[in-house]
Design a protein around this motif. Structure first.
Motif, PDB file in Angstrom:
ATOM      1  N   ALA A 208       0.833  -1.205   0.000  1.00 49.67           N
ATOM      2  CA  ALA A 208       0.000   0.000   0.000  1.00 49.67           C
ATOM      3  C   ALA A 208       0.866   1.253   0.000  1.00 49.67           C
ATOM      4  CB  ALA A 208      -0.924  -0.017   1.221  1.00 49.67           C
ATOM      5  N   ALA A 209       1.959   1.226   0.764  1.00 45.49           N
ATOM      6  CA  ALA A 209       2.877   2.369   0.795  1.00 45.49           C
ATOM      7  C   ALA A 209       3.551   2.559  -0.561  1.00 45.49           C
ATOM      8  CB  ALA A 209       3.927   2.166   1.891  1.00 45.49           C
ATOM      9  N   VAL A 210       3.910   1.461  -1.209  1.00 45.27           N
ATOM     10  CA  VAL A 210       4.521   1.524  -2.541  1.00 45.27           C
ATOM     11  C   VAL A 210       3.552   2.158  -3.536  1.00 45.27           C
ATOM     12  CG1 VAL A 210       5.190   0.095  -4.518  1.00 45.27           C
ATOM     13  CG2 VAL A 210       6.158  -0.366  -2.255  1.00 45.27           C
ATOM     14  N   ALA A 211       2.302   1.705  -3.514  1.00 48.51           N
ATOM     15  CA  ALA A 211       1.305   2.219  -4.462  1.00 48.51           C
ATOM     16  C   ALA A 211       1.098   3.719  -4.281  1.00 48.51           C
ATOM     17  CB  ALA A 211      -0.017   1.478  -4.278  1.00 48.51           C
ATOM     18  N   ALA A 212       1.000   4.156  -3.027  1.00 45.52           N
ATOM     19  CA  ALA A 212       0.789   5.577  -2.761  1.00 45.52           C
ATOM     20  C   ALA A 212       1.996   6.404  -3.182  1.00 45.52           C
ATOM     21  CB  ALA A 212       0.497   5.785  -1.275  1.00 45.52           C
ATOM     22  N   THR A 213       3.192   5.915  -2.888  1.00 43.75           N
ATOM     23  CA  THR A 213       4.410   6.655  -3.220  1.00 43.75           C
ATOM     24  C   THR A 213       4.619   6.746  -4.720  1.00 43.75           C
ATOM     25  OG1 THR A 213       5.408   5.885  -1.145  1.00 43.75           O
ATOM     26  CG2 THR A 213       6.896   6.792  -2.800  1.00 43.75           C
ATOM     27  N   ALA A 214       4.344   5.658  -5.418  1.00 46.51           N
ATOM     28  CA  ALA A 214       4.530   5.631  -6.874  1.00 46.51           C
ATOM     29  C   ALA A 214       3.609   6.625  -7.569  1.00 46.51           C
ATOM     30  CB  ALA A 214       4.277   4.222  -7.404  1.00 46.51           C
ATOM     31  N   ALA A 215       2.445   6.870  -6.995  1.00 39.97           N
ATOM     32  CA  ALA A 215       1.464   7.753  -7.631  1.00 39.97           C
ATOM     33  C   ALA A 215       1.490   9.165  -7.065  1.00 39.97           C
ATOM     34  CB  ALA A 215       0.064   7.160  -7.450  1.00 39.97           C
ATOM     35  N   ALA A 216       2.372   9.437  -6.139  1.00 39.82           N
ATOM     36  CA  ALA A 216       2.354  10.715  -5.420  1.00 39.82           C
ATOM     37  C   ALA A 216       2.765  11.892  -6.292  1.00 39.82           C
ATOM     38  CB  ALA A 216       3.265  10.631  -4.206  1.00 39.82           C
ATOM     39  N   ARG A 217       2.095  13.013  -6.061  1.00 42.89           N
ATOM     40  CA  ARG A 217       2.499  14.277  -6.689  1.00 42.89           C
ATOM     41  C   ARG A 217       3.805  14.763  -6.076  1.00 42.89           C
ATOM     42  NH1 ARG A 217       1.877  19.956  -5.479  1.00 42.89           N
ATOM     43  NH2 ARG A 217       1.344  19.276  -3.371  1.00 42.89           N
ATOM     44  N   ARG A 218       3.937  14.528  -4.765  1.00 39.06           N
ATOM     45  CA  ARG A 218       5.089  15.002  -4.018  1.00 39.06           C
ATOM     46  C   ARG A 218       5.284  14.111  -2.796  1.00 39.06           C
ATOM     47  NH1 ARG A 218       4.889  20.920  -1.079  1.00 39.06           N
ATOM     48  NH2 ARG A 218       6.131  20.362   0.756  1.00 39.06           N
ATOM     49  N   ILE A 219       6.542  13.906  -2.411  1.00 41.06           N
ATOM     50  CA  ILE A 219       6.860  13.029  -1.285  1.00 41.06           C
ATOM     51  C   ILE A 219       7.756  13.782  -0.303  1.00 41.06           C
ATOM     52  CG2 ILE A 219       7.897  10.828  -0.578  1.00 41.06           C
ATOM     53  CD1 ILE A 219       7.589  10.301  -3.845  1.00 41.06           C
ATOM     54  N   ASP A 220       7.320  13.879   0.943  1.00 40.58           N
ATOM     55  CA  ASP A 220       8.136  14.462   2.009  1.00 40.58           C
ATOM     56  C   ASP A 220       8.589  13.344   2.939  1.00 40.58           C
ATOM     57  OD1 ASP A 220       7.715  16.962   0.986  1.00 40.58           O
ATOM     58  OD2 ASP A 220       6.977  17.836   2.859  1.00 40.58           O
ATOM     59  N   VAL A 221       9.863  13.360   3.345  1.00 39.33           N
ATOM     60  CA  VAL A 221      10.399  12.336   4.239  1.00 39.33           C
ATOM     61  C   VAL A 221      11.000  13.025   5.465  1.00 39.33           C
ATOM     62  CG1 VAL A 221      11.850  10.286   4.417  1.00 39.33           C
ATOM     63  CG2 VAL A 221      10.992  10.994   2.178  1.00 39.33           C
ATOM     64  N   TYR A 222      10.595  12.585   6.664  1.00 40.13           N
ATOM     65  CA  TYR A 222      11.037  13.202   7.905  1.00 40.13           C
ATOM     66  C   TYR A 222      11.887  12.229   8.723  1.00 40.13           C
ATOM     67  CZ  TYR A 222       6.720  15.600   6.537  1.00 40.13           C
ATOM     68  OH  TYR A 222       5.740  16.230   5.817  1.00 40.13           O
ATOM     69  N   GLY A 223      13.003  12.737   9.237  1.00 41.69           N
ATOM     70  CA  GLY A 223      13.859  11.930  10.095  1.00 41.69           C
ATOM     71  C   GLY A 223      14.925  12.811  10.714  1.00 41.69           C
ATOM     72  N   VAL A 224      15.317  12.525  11.941  1.00 40.67           N
ATOM     73  CA  VAL A 224      16.384  13.277  12.603  1.00 40.67           C
ATOM     74  C   VAL A 224      17.441  12.296  13.106  1.00 40.67           C
ATOM     75  CG1 VAL A 224      14.888  15.188  13.265  1.00 40.67           C
ATOM     76  CG2 VAL A 224      15.186  13.263  14.834  1.00 40.67           C
ATOM     77  N   GLY A 225      18.664  12.793  13.316  1.00 34.11           N
ATOM     78  CA  GLY A 225      19.741  11.930  13.782  1.00 34.11           C
ATOM     79  C   GLY A 225      20.047  10.839  12.771  1.00 34.11           C
ATOM     80  N   ALA A 226      20.239   9.607  13.255  1.00 26.01           N
ATOM     81  CA  ALA A 226      20.533   8.485  12.362  1.00 26.01           C
ATOM     82  C   ALA A 226      19.390   8.242  11.382  1.00 26.01           C
ATOM     83  CB  ALA A 226      20.805   7.227  13.185  1.00 26.01           C
ATOM     84  N   SER A 227      18.171   8.453  11.835  1.00 25.43           N
ATOM     85  CA  SER A 227      17.017   8.278  10.941  1.00 25.43           C
ATOM     86  C   SER A 227      17.003   9.343   9.852  1.00 25.43           C
ATOM     87  CB  SER A 227      15.715   8.325  11.742  1.00 25.43           C
ATOM     88  OG  SER A 227      15.631   7.246  12.647  1.00 25.43           O
ATOM     89  N   GLY A 228      17.606  10.504  10.144  1.00 25.22           N
ATOM     90  CA  GLY A 228      17.708  11.538   9.124  1.00 25.22           C
ATOM     91  C   GLY A 228      18.587  11.106   7.966  1.00 25.22           C
ATOM     92  N   LEU A 229      19.631  10.327   8.266  1.00 31.93           N
ATOM     93  CA  LEU A 229      20.502   9.802   7.202  1.00 31.93           C
ATOM     94  C   LEU A 229      19.724   8.848   6.303  1.00 31.93           C
ATOM     95  CD1 LEU A 229      23.702   9.064   9.322  1.00 31.93           C
ATOM     96  CD2 LEU A 229      23.232  11.079   7.908  1.00 31.93           C
ATOM     97  N   VAL A 230      18.858   8.051   6.906  1.00 31.20           N
ATOM     98  CA  VAL A 230      18.030   7.115   6.141  1.00 31.20           C
ATOM     99  C   VAL A 230      17.018   7.889   5.290  1.00 31.20           C
ATOM    100  CG1 VAL A 230      16.421   5.178   6.292  1.00 31.20           C
ATOM    101  CG2 VAL A 230      18.327   5.339   7.905  1.00 31.20           C
ATOM    102  N   ALA A 231      16.478   8.968   5.840  1.00 30.71           N
ATOM    103  CA  ALA A 231      15.542   9.803   5.085  1.00 30.71           C
ATOM    104  C   ALA A 231      16.218  10.379   3.845  1.00 30.71           C
ATOM    105  CB  ALA A 231      15.010  10.924   5.980  1.00 30.71           C
ATOM    106  N   GLN A 232      17.467  10.830   3.995  1.00 27.90           N
ATOM    107  CA  GLN A 232      18.207  11.353   2.851  1.00 27.90           C
ATOM    108  C   GLN A 232      18.468  10.265   1.814  1.00 27.90           C
ATOM    109  OE1 GLN A 232      21.739  13.549   4.054  1.00 27.90           O
ATOM    110  NE2 GLN A 232      20.675  14.382   5.831  1.00 27.90           N
ATOM    111  N   ASP A 233      18.765   9.067   2.284  1.00 26.02           N
ATOM    112  CA  ASP A 233      19.023   7.951   1.366  1.00 26.02           C
ATOM    113  C   ASP A 233      17.781   7.658   0.521  1.00 26.02           C
ATOM    114  OD1 ASP A 233      20.768   5.447   0.681  1.00 26.02           O
ATOM    115  OD2 ASP A 233      18.816   4.617   1.219  1.00 26.02           O
ATOM    116  N   LEU A 234      16.618   7.596   1.167  1.00 25.57           N
ATOM    117  CA  LEU A 234      15.383   7.329   0.430  1.00 25.57           C
ATOM    118  C   LEU A 234      15.092   8.440  -0.567  1.00 25.57           C
ATOM    119  CD1 LEU A 234      12.774   5.838  -0.167  1.00 25.57           C
ATOM    120  CD2 LEU A 234      11.755   6.929   1.858  1.00 25.57           C
TER     121      LEU A 234
END
Length: 276
Positions: A115-141
């Motif tokens: 379901a997440a894949v379907a929504a992301t593939a069709a999205a007009r825009r995608i925002d990703v939030y993360g801080v610290g180590a999770s922020g590095l993962v957010a940048q990777d995605l």
């Protein structure tokens, strides 16, 4: 972790830190009575410390008590001691990473992922939030999504994250990455995105955490345990990166006709930088 705990949770944490052997012998009711708290507080404290429940914390306390009595070298991770040869460190950490990946794959809900894949593939825009180590993962995605032609942004500044989340609407996707499931700087923009009608996704090691109440889809990562010199951020990042890769590949599959040319174009644009 004291500042992130309530006063009652701090009393539980102080008790187990000061007397691991004594606390290991107590039931959850016994520890609650000792610290003047409740059983629920004891369980919440155990989970905040990185354990699935009080039983797991008791086992860890018993192991710590045995280590202190035997005089063994202190542990840097669950398996690595401070005096281990570097070859043993490599082997043990490699095994730990393998287990983290296996646990994550086994616990990942593929229906939620789809379901997440379907929504992301069709999205007009995608925002990703993360801080610290999770922020590095957010940048990777975000980097991956940009290279296949999608409009994506990673936000580690909480103020900027919220101001961007306000602009989201139905048809957009917001993804929050937080191992603890309780990181306020990540939850706040996800809440705003959720209220604005965007599809929201949480990548977290705590599917029952606060972040889940604002997530349409929850992707669970492995619950990593912390140790003195190897914080949970290391194992949790490995787990998060696997989930991110699964999400990205799923999106690339769904958008292959546009993703493949976009990826090829990005390789071509950067090719000259890799030539000598």
């Amino acid at each position: 972790m004291g500042p992130s705990m309530t006063r009652s949770m701090q009393r539980v944490a102080e008790a187990v830190a000061n007397d691991p052997a004594g606390c290991a012998a107590l039931t959850v009711t016994g520890l609650a009575e000792l610290t003047g708290t409740s059983e629920a507080t004891v369980v919440r404290t155990a989970r905040l410390l990185g354990y699935p429940g009080y039983r797991d914390l008791r086992l860890a306390l018993a192991g710590l008590a045995a280590q202190q009595q035997s005089g063994r070298a202190p542990a840097i991770t669950t398996d690595v001691a401070v005096d281990d040869p570097i070859a043993d460190v490599v082997a043990k950490l490699a095994y730990d990473e393998q287990q983290t990946l296996a646990d994550t794959a086994a616990g990942l809900d593929t229906a939620q992922l789809g379901a997440a894949v379907a929504a992301t593939a069709a999205a007009r825009r995608i925002d990703v939030y993360g801080v610290g180590a999770s922020g590095l993962v957010a940048q990777d995605l975000t980097q991956k999504l940009l290279r296949i032609g999608l409009i994506a942004q990673a936000h580690s500044d909480p103020h900027l994250a919220v101001t961007n989340a306000v602009q989201l609407r139905a048809g957009d996707v917001a993804i929050a990455i937080t191992h603890s499931g309780s990181t306020g700087d990540v939850i706040e923009p996800l809440r705003v995105a959720f209220e604005r009608g965007a599809t929201t996704v949480a990548i977290t090691g705590r599917p029952d955490g606060a972040v889940a109440q604002y997530a349409d889809h929850v992707l669970t990562t492995s619950t990593a345990r912390e140790s003195e010199l190897r914080p949970a951020a290391m194992s949790s990042r490995t787990s998060q990166l696997l989930v991110v890769d699964c999400l990205f590949v799923g999106v690339a599959q769904r958008t292959y006709e546009t993703a493949a040319p976009a990826l090829a174009a990005s390789y071509e644009a950067l090719a000259h930088r890799h030539r000598r």
